[in-house]
Scaffold this motif. Structure first.
Motif, PDB file in Angstrom:
ATOM      1  N   ASN A   1       0.645  -1.156   0.075  1.00  0.00           N
ATOM      2  CA  ASN A   1       0.061  -0.045   0.022  1.00  0.00           C
ATOM      3  C   ASN A   1       1.090   1.350  -0.017  1.00  0.00           C
ATOM      4  O   ASN A   1       0.321   2.358   0.029  1.00  0.00           O
ATOM      5  N   THR A   2       2.254   1.269  -0.289  1.00  0.00           N
ATOM      6  CA  THR A   2       3.040   2.420  -0.530  1.00  0.00           C
ATOM      7  C   THR A   2       3.211   2.490  -1.933  1.00  0.00           C
ATOM      8  O   THR A   2       3.458   3.653  -2.472  1.00  0.00           O
ATOM      9  N   PHE A   3       2.417   1.824  -2.764  1.00  0.00           N
ATOM     10  CA  PHE A   3       2.335   1.808  -4.044  1.00  0.00           C
ATOM     11  C   PHE A   3       1.316   3.103  -4.396  1.00  0.00           C
ATOM     12  O   PHE A   3       0.094   3.159  -4.039  1.00  0.00           O
ATOM     13  N   VAL A   4       1.634   4.084  -5.099  1.00  0.00           N
ATOM     14  CA  VAL A   4       0.733   5.408  -5.437  1.00  0.00           C
ATOM     15  C   VAL A   4       0.354   5.173  -6.871  1.00  0.00           C
ATOM     16  O   VAL A   4       1.298   5.101  -7.767  1.00  0.00           O
ATOM     17  N   PRO A   5      -0.813   4.904  -7.049  1.00  0.00           N
ATOM     18  CA  PRO A   5      -1.277   4.565  -8.525  1.00  0.00           C
ATOM     19  C   PRO A   5      -0.806   5.716  -9.436  1.00  0.00           C
ATOM     20  O   PRO A   5      -1.398   6.757  -9.234  1.00  0.00           O
ATOM     21  N   GLY A   6      -0.276   5.409 -10.673  1.00  0.00           N
ATOM     22  CA  GLY A   6       0.184   6.306 -11.652  1.00  0.00           C
ATOM     23  C   GLY A   6       1.204   7.170 -11.225  1.00  0.00           C
ATOM     24  O   GLY A   6       1.574   8.085 -12.100  1.00  0.00           O
ATOM     25  N   ARG A   7       1.970   6.975 -10.327  1.00  0.00           N
ATOM     26  CA  ARG A   7       2.949   8.038  -9.813  1.00  0.00           C
ATOM     27  C   ARG A   7       3.947   8.237 -10.823  1.00  0.00           C
ATOM     28  O   ARG A   7       4.193   9.234 -11.162  1.00  0.00           O
ATOM     29  N   ASN A   8       4.604   7.046 -11.212  1.00  0.00           N
ATOM     30  CA  ASN A   8       5.577   7.414 -12.254  1.00  0.00           C
ATOM     31  C   ASN A   8       5.324   7.692 -13.490  1.00  0.00           C
ATOM     32  O   ASN A   8       5.940   8.507 -14.282  1.00  0.00           O
ATOM     33  N   LEU A   9       4.036   7.247 -13.886  1.00  0.00           N
ATOM     34  CA  LEU A   9       3.477   7.934 -15.246  1.00  0.00           C
ATOM     35  C   LEU A   9       3.389   9.607 -15.010  1.00  0.00           C
ATOM     36  O   LEU A   9       3.603   9.988 -16.115  1.00  0.00           O
ATOM     37  N   ILE A  10       2.633  10.054 -14.050  1.00  0.00           N
ATOM     38  CA  ILE A  10       2.641  11.673 -13.793  1.00  0.00           C
ATOM     39  C   ILE A  10       3.931  12.003 -13.864  1.00  0.00           C
ATOM     40  O   ILE A  10       4.271  13.127 -14.290  1.00  0.00           O
ATOM     41  N   PHE A  11       4.888  11.517 -13.051  1.00  0.00           N
ATOM     42  CA  PHE A  11       6.334  12.167 -13.000  1.00  0.00           C
ATOM     43  C   PHE A  11       6.846  12.241 -14.389  1.00  0.00           C
ATOM     44  O   PHE A  11       7.390  13.169 -14.700  1.00  0.00           O
ATOM     45  N   LEU A  12       6.691  11.179 -15.420  1.00  0.00           N
ATOM     46  CA  LEU A  12       7.422  11.200 -16.645  1.00  0.00           C
ATOM     47  C   LEU A  12       6.503  12.340 -17.490  1.00  0.00           C
ATOM     48  O   LEU A  12       7.052  12.933 -18.139  1.00  0.00           O
ATOM     49  N   VAL A  13       5.402  12.384 -17.271  1.00  0.00           N
ATOM     50  CA  VAL A  13       4.769  13.498 -18.123  1.00  0.00           C
ATOM     51  C   VAL A  13       5.190  14.637 -17.520  1.00  0.00           C
ATOM     52  O   VAL A  13       5.406  15.583 -18.463  1.00  0.00           O
ATOM     53  N   ALA A  14       5.219  15.204 -16.536  1.00  0.00           N
ATOM     54  CA  ALA A  14       5.638  16.382 -15.955  1.00  0.00           C
ATOM     55  C   ALA A  14       7.132  16.831 -16.334  1.00  0.00           C
ATOM     56  O   ALA A  14       7.539  17.654 -16.887  1.00  0.00           O
ATOM     57  N   ALA A  15       7.837  15.720 -16.361  1.00  0.00           N
ATOM     58  CA  ALA A  15       9.250  15.716 -16.678  1.00  0.00           C
ATOM     59  C   ALA A  15       9.623  16.005 -17.800  1.00  0.00           C
ATOM     60  O   ALA A  15      10.302  16.760 -18.572  1.00  0.00           O
TER      61      ALA A  15
END
Length: 239
Positions: free
Chosen positions: A106-120
């Motif tokens: 439950n430390t998994f934040v859904p879509g976190r890395n996807l959002i990070f990559l879009v912003a980056a």
């Protein structure tokens, strides 16, 4: 994953949390690219101390890698606290760390890395930076599906289509164990870089900076600490 050994004339934006993996990726990028900038994401994480560690890690890397100091450019922080509030996971709220109904931590934040990559990618486009460098890893990845190579490279293709230009995403740690990540740091910057990462970087999900271990600061019991400690132990025990 790039295995480039020569300096590139390209520029890079490193997704930089201030943890062991992103610190190693920053050193890897400084070794390879003429111009390197960093970006961090404030998504309301419980271990917000990592946001404070980021600048310290950058400063320490400049000290131990002076031959590449002039390549390190600006640092950026993107406010994603609204996104973090959507997840309400053990990473953003006070709750015990355990598996959820899907068997994911439950430390998994859904879509976190996807959002990070879009912003980056958006930031890199505006800054004229050509390559994204990220520390995702599917070998020691805590079960997070958005750390897998297929996820990241599929996202890179989507970003390339959406921005109508190539958006390469380099993941130098993707197929490495944590022990091999420590080994990479030693190869790039010797024991000085390893010690800088041990002392300055932050990985612990609970934000513990009071307990100092051989491998760095942390509670010693959360999944992030366990992975880091195990990898360090395997690395120092190597033949």
């Amino acid at each position: 994953m790039s295995v480039t050994s020569q300096v590139s004339e390209k520029s890079a934006l490193v997704l930089f949390s201030g943890g062991q993996d992103s610190a190693t990726c920053l050193a890897w990028a400084l070794e390879r690219f003429d111009r390197v900038e960093t970006v961090g994401f404030d998504y309301g994480q419980r271990h917000a101390v990592e946001m404070q560690a980021r600048q310290t890690v950058r400063d320490e890397l400049v000290k131990v890698l002076p031959q590449w100091a002039d390549r390190l450019g600006a640092d950026h922080v993107v406010d994603l606290t609204g996104f973090g509030a959507i997840g309400e996971t053990a990473m953003t709220t006070e709750r015990a760390i355990e598996a959820d109904a899907r068997g994911l931590p439950n430390t998994f934040v859904p879509g976190r890395n996807l959002i990070f990559l879009v912003a980056a990618a958006a930031l890199a486009d505006r800054r004229g930076l050509e390559v994204l460098v990220a520390g995702m890893c599917e070998t020691d990845y805590s079960g997070y599906p958005d750390c897998r190579n297929e996820t990241i490279q599929t996202m890179a293709r989507a970003l390339s289509l959406g921005l109508d230009k190539p958006v390469p995403v380099e993941t130098p740690l993707m197929f490495l164990t944590k022990a091999q990540t420590w080994e990479m740091a030693e190869r790039i910057g010797g024991r000085a870089l390893v010690e800088a990462i041990v002392e300055a970087s932050h990985t612990c999900y609970l934000g513990d900076r009071t307990h100092r271990h051989d491998w760095g600061y942390g509670c010693g019991t959360c999944p992030a600490c366990e992975l880091r400690a195990t990898g360090y132990g395997e690395w120092v025990a190597r033949p």
